[in-house]
Design a protein around this motif. Sequence first.
Motif, short mmCIF file in Angstrom:
data_model
loop_
_atom_site.label_atom_id
_atom_site.label_comp_id
_atom_site.label_asym_id
_atom_site.label_seq_id
_atom_site.Cartn_x
_atom_site.Cartn_y
_atom_site.Cartn_z
N ARG A 81 56.71 -9.61 -21.57
CA ARG A 81 56.78 -8.15 -21.65
C ARG A 81 56.70 -7.68 -23.10
N ALA A 82 56.54 -6.40 -23.28
CA ALA A 82 56.59 -5.79 -24.62
C ALA A 82 58.04 -5.50 -24.97
N THR A 83 58.40 -5.81 -26.21
CA THR A 83 59.78 -5.58 -26.66
C THR A 83 59.93 -4.17 -27.19
N LEU A 84 61.03 -3.54 -26.87
CA LEU A 84 61.33 -2.19 -27.36
C LEU A 84 62.09 -2.28 -28.67
N GLU A 85 61.61 -1.59 -29.69
CA GLU A 85 62.27 -1.55 -30.98
C GLU A 85 62.40 -0.09 -31.43
N LEU A 86 63.57 0.46 -31.28
CA LEU A 86 63.79 1.86 -31.62
C LEU A 86 63.67 2.07 -33.12
N GLY A 87 63.06 3.19 -33.49
CA GLY A 87 62.91 3.53 -34.90
C GLY A 87 61.76 2.83 -35.58
N ARG A 88 61.04 2.00 -34.87
CA ARG A 88 59.92 1.28 -35.44
C ARG A 88 58.71 2.20 -35.56
N THR A 89 57.95 2.08 -36.64
CA THR A 89 56.73 2.87 -36.80
C THR A 89 55.51 1.98 -36.68
N ARG A 90 54.44 2.60 -36.19
CA ARG A 90 53.16 1.92 -36.05
C ARG A 90 52.07 2.89 -36.46
N PRO A 91 50.89 2.39 -36.86
CA PRO A 91 49.78 3.28 -37.27
C PRO A 91 49.28 4.11 -36.09
N ALA A 92 49.19 5.40 -36.29
CA ALA A 92 48.83 6.29 -35.18
C ALA A 92 47.42 6.03 -34.68
N HIS A 93 46.49 5.73 -35.57
CA HIS A 93 45.10 5.58 -35.14
C HIS A 93 44.86 4.31 -34.34
N ALA A 94 45.85 3.39 -34.31
CA ALA A 94 45.67 2.11 -33.62
C ALA A 94 46.55 1.98 -32.38
N THR A 95 47.16 3.07 -31.95
CA THR A 95 48.07 3.02 -30.80
C THR A 95 47.71 4.12 -29.81
N ALA A 96 48.02 3.88 -28.53
CA ALA A 96 47.74 4.89 -27.50
C ALA A 96 48.58 6.14 -27.73
N GLY A 97 49.87 5.96 -28.02
CA GLY A 97 50.72 7.13 -28.27
C GLY A 97 50.28 7.91 -29.49
N GLY A 98 49.87 7.20 -30.52
CA GLY A 98 49.42 7.88 -31.73
C GLY A 98 48.15 8.67 -31.50
N LYS A 99 47.19 8.09 -30.80
CA LYS A 99 45.94 8.81 -30.54
C LYS A 99 46.18 10.02 -29.64
N LEU A 100 47.10 9.88 -28.69
CA LEU A 100 47.40 11.03 -27.84
C LEU A 100 47.98 12.17 -28.67
N LEU A 101 48.91 11.88 -29.56
CA LEU A 101 49.53 12.93 -30.38
C LEU A 101 48.56 13.47 -31.42
N LEU A 102 47.71 12.63 -31.96
CA LEU A 102 46.70 13.10 -32.91
C LEU A 102 45.71 14.04 -32.22
N SER A 103 45.45 13.83 -30.94
CA SER A 103 44.50 14.67 -30.23
C SER A 103 44.99 16.11 -30.09
N SER A 104 46.29 16.35 -30.27
CA SER A 104 46.82 17.71 -30.19
C SER A 104 46.64 18.47 -31.50
N LEU A 105 46.21 17.78 -32.55
CA LEU A 105 45.96 18.42 -33.84
C LEU A 105 44.52 18.90 -33.92
N THR A 106 44.27 19.79 -34.86
CA THR A 106 42.90 20.23 -35.11
C THR A 106 42.16 19.15 -35.89
N GLU A 107 40.86 19.22 -35.88
CA GLU A 107 40.07 18.24 -36.63
C GLU A 107 40.39 18.30 -38.12
N GLU A 108 40.64 19.51 -38.62
CA GLU A 108 40.98 19.65 -40.04
C GLU A 108 42.29 18.96 -40.36
N GLN A 109 43.27 19.06 -39.46
CA GLN A 109 44.55 18.38 -39.69
C GLN A 109 44.39 16.86 -39.65
#
Length: 369
Positions: free
Chosen positions: A245-273
């Motif tokens: 399984r995947a281990t849960l690590e609270l407070g851990r950061t990961r690069p947004a452009h390489a993760t599903a959660g990061g890409k989802l949240l980046l998609s809510s920003l404008t292209e300029e942002q």
Amino acid sequence: MTQAPSGTGRQGGRTDIPQAAAVLTTDRGPDRGAPGRRERPVERELHPYGPAEPADGLVHEGGTPAAPHPHPHPHPHPHPHPATNPRPDRSPRPGTGRHGTAEQSEQSEQSEQENGYAMERTRRYTIESLDTGLRLIQLFLAHDRLTVSEAAALLSVGRSTAHRVLSTLEGRGFAVRDSSGRGYAAGPELVRLGLPAGFGAAARRRLGAVLDEAARRTGETVQSAALVGDQIIVMDGRESPHPVRATLELGRTRPAHATAGGKLLLSSLTEEQVRALFPGEELPGYTSATLTTRSALLAELALVRSRGYAVSRGESVPGLHTVAVPLAGSSRRDRLALVASGPADRGEDGVLLRRAEELRRSVVLLDVT
């Protein structure tokens, strides 16, 4: 297989996939300690800032006195030379010259007093400008986009003042213009300064039922994640009961452009942002599947917006497939993603699509709690 870092391993026939370490492990690996949830201080992962640069263009008290006129006063009546006159040229001495009446003298003294008050107002304005800028920064916590007119109305200042403050924030990276050129949004420096909502006990209680339901429906490790600059941070989650399984690590950061959660949240920003967060075309790669150009990322974000969910197939962790859907929040500060993560052999494309639907059904619980 690659050896996992300390803190993950086998216990009771379960093998952890540490999401942050980007490693898959198997039951045949050596004992690496008891798995489990590990709290990490957020401050370790957030990027620190160096000392602030000295500010330029500040208004200082006093100033450089005007140079004396090189020629005698052109007026035919006798006046002391400007270089030796203790009074400004614009204020004639009483009883001298065509304007040298007592009334004019009083008006001249009044003018000097008004000039003094103006200088005092200028000194106060420097502080007021800072206050206006700070209030405008606070507005970006609740508004994704502001026009000059909207900012002026909310701050009760003139449009010219609002425009100057917005331009100053833009120059320092605290605001960016949208594609129309008339609106402003929070810039990358401001995004990095603001910690996301969701760390508080109340927020974790409210979202806890959703995480429980998502873990039950998917059978995989689920987590809530927020965007901080160009990184995502794990806010809370539940681990899968599977042996691998995947281990849960609270407070851990990961690069947004390489993760599903990061890409989802980046998609809510404008292209300029997004361009402001990633100013260069080249992006760091973590696996052979990572998006390594900003152009590819922008194209992927357009796809995420159209379908409403994001996936990552081994882009940050070899062999780890994840899917993310919106969890909560209506503005940049409180937006969260709900992410489900599992090994590739349980994360084919069709499974990821079904898992996204299960996550959406879990989010519905927010409307009834």
